[in-house]
Write an enzyme that holds these catalytic residues in place. Structure first.
Site, mmCIF file in Angstrom:
data_model
loop_
_atom_site.group_PDB
_atom_site.id
_atom_site.type_symbol
_atom_site.label_atom_id
_atom_site.label_comp_id
_atom_site.label_asym_id
_atom_site.label_seq_id
_atom_site.Cartn_x
_atom_site.Cartn_y
_atom_site.Cartn_z
ATOM 1 N N ASP A 155 34.984 21.537 28.742
ATOM 2 C CA ASP A 155 35.010 22.671 27.828
ATOM 3 C C ASP A 155 34.562 22.172 26.459
ATOM 4 O OD1 ASP A 155 35.401 25.103 26.692
ATOM 5 O OD2 ASP A 155 37.546 25.212 27.067
ATOM 6 N N CYS B 89 51.650 25.813 55.685
ATOM 7 C CA CYS B 89 50.927 24.828 54.882
ATOM 8 C C CYS B 89 51.187 23.417 55.420
ATOM 9 C CB CYS B 89 51.363 24.920 53.416
ATOM 10 S SG CYS B 89 50.564 23.736 52.330
#
Length: 679
Positions: free
Chosen positions: A94, A305
């Site tokens: 960024d 999961c």
């Protein structure tokens, strides 16, 4: 030519979702993709090995923080961030624009750049586009971001335009500063919540040789509906042959919505940040492991999961770790959350290739909003006595950030009535000034009949805190010798109105005898006897049938989420047929300008046009049961330009309808007579 060798591999029918592949300096990237945030060259509570094991393939690092510590010289000496943190996959950096935005009292913005004081040593620093790119070159990221000026998405038009224009100038300077670096660079589309600014920003930036484009300025104050609308608009304006990146978003449902609208790349701190507080995203919904109900839960965090957390530890143990603030709990739940995010992205990519993303989206969005906290009152501290007056049932009142006005907020949905503008000012602008109500009540409008004994009828759909109703009453009382008027307010839940009346000092529009009478008796008549106000309690979809045909409708149901039935095409069709059986040309005004709502109104039979902007919305919607004879109103009608935008929209078809029904939907809209008059 792009440095990324971008390939658009598949596009899903009846949606804008797409699967792509591009190649960076450190490897191939397959989208849709979620990028964990490693602000300080590390994803908090994770190791490089655990990130790779969970499926992370691109990390995001922050130029602003790394500029302050360890600094450019460290990266230059060691050889870049990949060697520095032992990460051999791609990195996106960024520019630091958002962090500068987060320092409103500690920075000064100029054309040159952002002047701010370092939190490390107190020195003043000028973060210019050139310094940002120089730092990103030193970091050695695969994808660099231009320096942009980020502002709240709720900023006014002038501020949004100024920030957008300086972002464009900084984008050009950022490109020039890259020079011959092999690193890729993305431009950032700004424009807050104004459609014309978003279009202008995309037009300017796409003329520059960027390797991809980001959608900036969202997730900074707007509602979820607005975020989805402007994400969709922005994505539709960007080239198909380059990556699209939505910055700083978000939750699993946010990612699903954005992929549905054509976005490829995402980043957010949510999966790791919430893990620190014991929040886990699972196939059963969002779980808050700190809750006491998990103290004795000897079961997996998520039965579906296979991550190390779910395979090796129970909910009870994770609950214990979170309650004792042990970092292991944060580490394990963050591992699971990242695994959940990456599996979600892989699942979406597979459905795009299968061509079944549209049906998957319709099913999945219901799954992703589930939560174990079905009762919002659970695990909340008792409200201080001084604040209890501000809460009633599922509603509370809140003061805006500048302390200028108060609004009513629904606690369960998090949505606020008149969230951006002063409620009274917004009601006056949208429902009184725009409709030229004063002219209609004065008898100056052709549709009004001053000598008629029939009153001018207004339907106020969604009483709320009575803001719209009182705006109409104030307008009426300012007119000399107005025609008779009857206002009918519809509401199924009076708690917002009762709450506002309980705190009347914070809602000055209620300083009148009428609201008290409405609350106590359900009706009020002015001293002159020419103005009557009636309250109809119940579900509007049933109660409207016994009421007088209106001349004007203020259509202000609380939200799409809480009043979804009132926005469905079948119901709007019923409403239109009820209005049509009369000589009146009923005017219908609403705050929404979404493609879905406008399409539903056209399908129902209304003549639909563009209304004036309100708050962060650049447009609202105004509709009629017949073609308007007024020239000004006729020129507001949607035309071929809107049909072109609609063709690119995800709301072109109804997701819950089959192909045959959607074909009828499409033909009905395209054959609407208003488009015969469209240029």
């Amino acid at each position: 030519m792009s440095r990324l060798n971008f390939v658009l591999e598949a596009e899903a029918p009846q949606t804008s979702a797409r699967a792509t592949t591009f190649t960076t300096l450190h490897g191939q990237v397959q989208t849709p993709i979620f990028m964990p945030v490693g602000t300080q060259a590390t994803v908090r509570a994770q190791t490089v090995d655990s990130l790779k094991a969970m499926g992370s393939r691109v990390l995001l690092a922050n130029t602003y923080h790394l500029l302050l510590r360890p600094g450019a010289e460290v990266f230059r000496k060691i050889g870049g961030i990949h060697k520095f943190m032992n990460w051999d996959f791609p990195v996106l950096t960024d520019s630091g624009g958002f962090q500068i935005f987060s320092l409103p009292n500690s920075r000064k913005m100029t054309e040159e750049g952002a002047h701010f004081r370092s939190y490390v040593d107190g020195k003043m620093i000028l973060l210019s586009p050139e310094l940002s790119i120089d730092m990103q070159r030193a970091i050695g990221s695969d994808i660099m971001m231009v320096l942009d000026q980020c502002i709240p998405s709720t900023a006014d038009y002038a501020k949004a335009k100024d920030a957008m224009e300086i972002t464009h100038r900084w984008a050009k300077r950022s490109l020039d500063a890259r020079g011959d670096s092999p690193q890729s660079i993305f431009g950032i589309v700004q424009g807050a919540c104004f459609s014309d600014l978003r279009k202008e920003s995309a037009k300017v930036l796409t003329q520059m040789p960027f390797d991809g484009f980001a959608i900036g300025g969202l997730a900074v104050g707007e509602t979820k509906e607005e975020r989805n609308d402007f994400c969709e608009l922005s994505a539709s304006l960007l080239p198909k042959n380059l990556p699209r990146y939505l910055m700083g978003v978000g939750t699993p449902i946010d990612l699903l919505e954005a992929v549905h609208r054509g976005v490829d790349m995402f980043d957010c701190t949510i999966p790791t940040e919430l893990a620190q507080h014991g929040v886990a995203y699972t196939s059963a919904g969002k779980l808050q492991i700190h809750r006491t109900i998990y103290k004795f839960a000897d079961s997996k965090l998520d039965e579906n999961c296979d991550c190390p957390c779910c395979q090796n530890y129970s909910r009870s143990y994770l609950h214990h770790l979170i309650k004792t603030s042990e970092i292991l709990g944060w580490h394990l739940i963050a591992q699971h959350n990242l695994n959940f995010y990456h599996r979600l992205m892989a699942e979406m990519r597979a459905k795009i290739f299968e061509g079944s993303f549209a049906s998957y989206y319709a099913r999945k969005k219901e799954e992703l909003i589930r939560s174990d906290n079905v009762d919002p009152s659970l695990n909340k501290k008792r409200t201080p006595k001084a604040q209890r007056k501000r809460i009633l049932g599922d509603y509370e009142i809140r003061e805006n950030k500048e302390g200028k006005y108060w609004s009513v907020r629904q606690r369960s949905s998090g949505e606020t009535m008149h969230s951006v503008n002063n409620p009274s000012e917004e009601a006056k602008s949208l429902y009184v000034v725009q409709t030229k109500l004063s002219e209609k009540l004065s008898g100056c409008n052709d549709s009004a009949e001053p000598e008629s004994t029939n009153p001018f009828v207004i339907w106020d759909v969604g009483l709320g805190a009575a803001t719209n109703s009182m705006a109409a009453i104030r307008c009426y009382e300012e007119i000399d010798s107005p025609v008779p008027m009857n206002m009918i307010s519809f509401e199924c839940d009076l708690d917002p109105f009762r709450l506002a009346m309980r705190n009347i000092g914070r809602f000055p529009h209620l300083f009148h005898t009428a609201p008290r009478s409405i609350l106590e008796k359900g009706n009020w008549t002015s001293p002159s006897g020419t103005l009557g106000w009636d309250l109809v309690i119940g579900d509007f979809e049933n109660t409207f049938l016994s009421q007088k045909i209106p001349d004007l409708v203020f259509y202000d149901p609380f939200s799409f989420k809480t009043d979804s039935k009132l926005w469905q095409p079948e119901f709007l069709k019923r409403l239109f047929l009820f209005f049509q059986d009369h000589s009146k040309n009923t005017m219908f005004v609403t705050y929404s300008a979404s493609t879905a709502v406008r399409s539903s109104l056209l399908f129902a039979g209304f003549w639909v046009g563009k209304g004036k902007g309100s708050g962060p919305k650049s447009e609202t919607t105004i509709a009629f049961t017949k073609r308007p004879e007024n020239v000004e109103e006729s020129t507001q009608l949607l035309g071929s330009d809107w049909l072109g935008r609609r063709e690119r929209s995800h709301a072109r078809f109804r997701e819950e309808w089959d192909e045959t029904k959607n074909r009828t939907w499409e033909e009905t809209i395209l054959c609407h007579p208003q488009f015969l008059f469209s240029p």
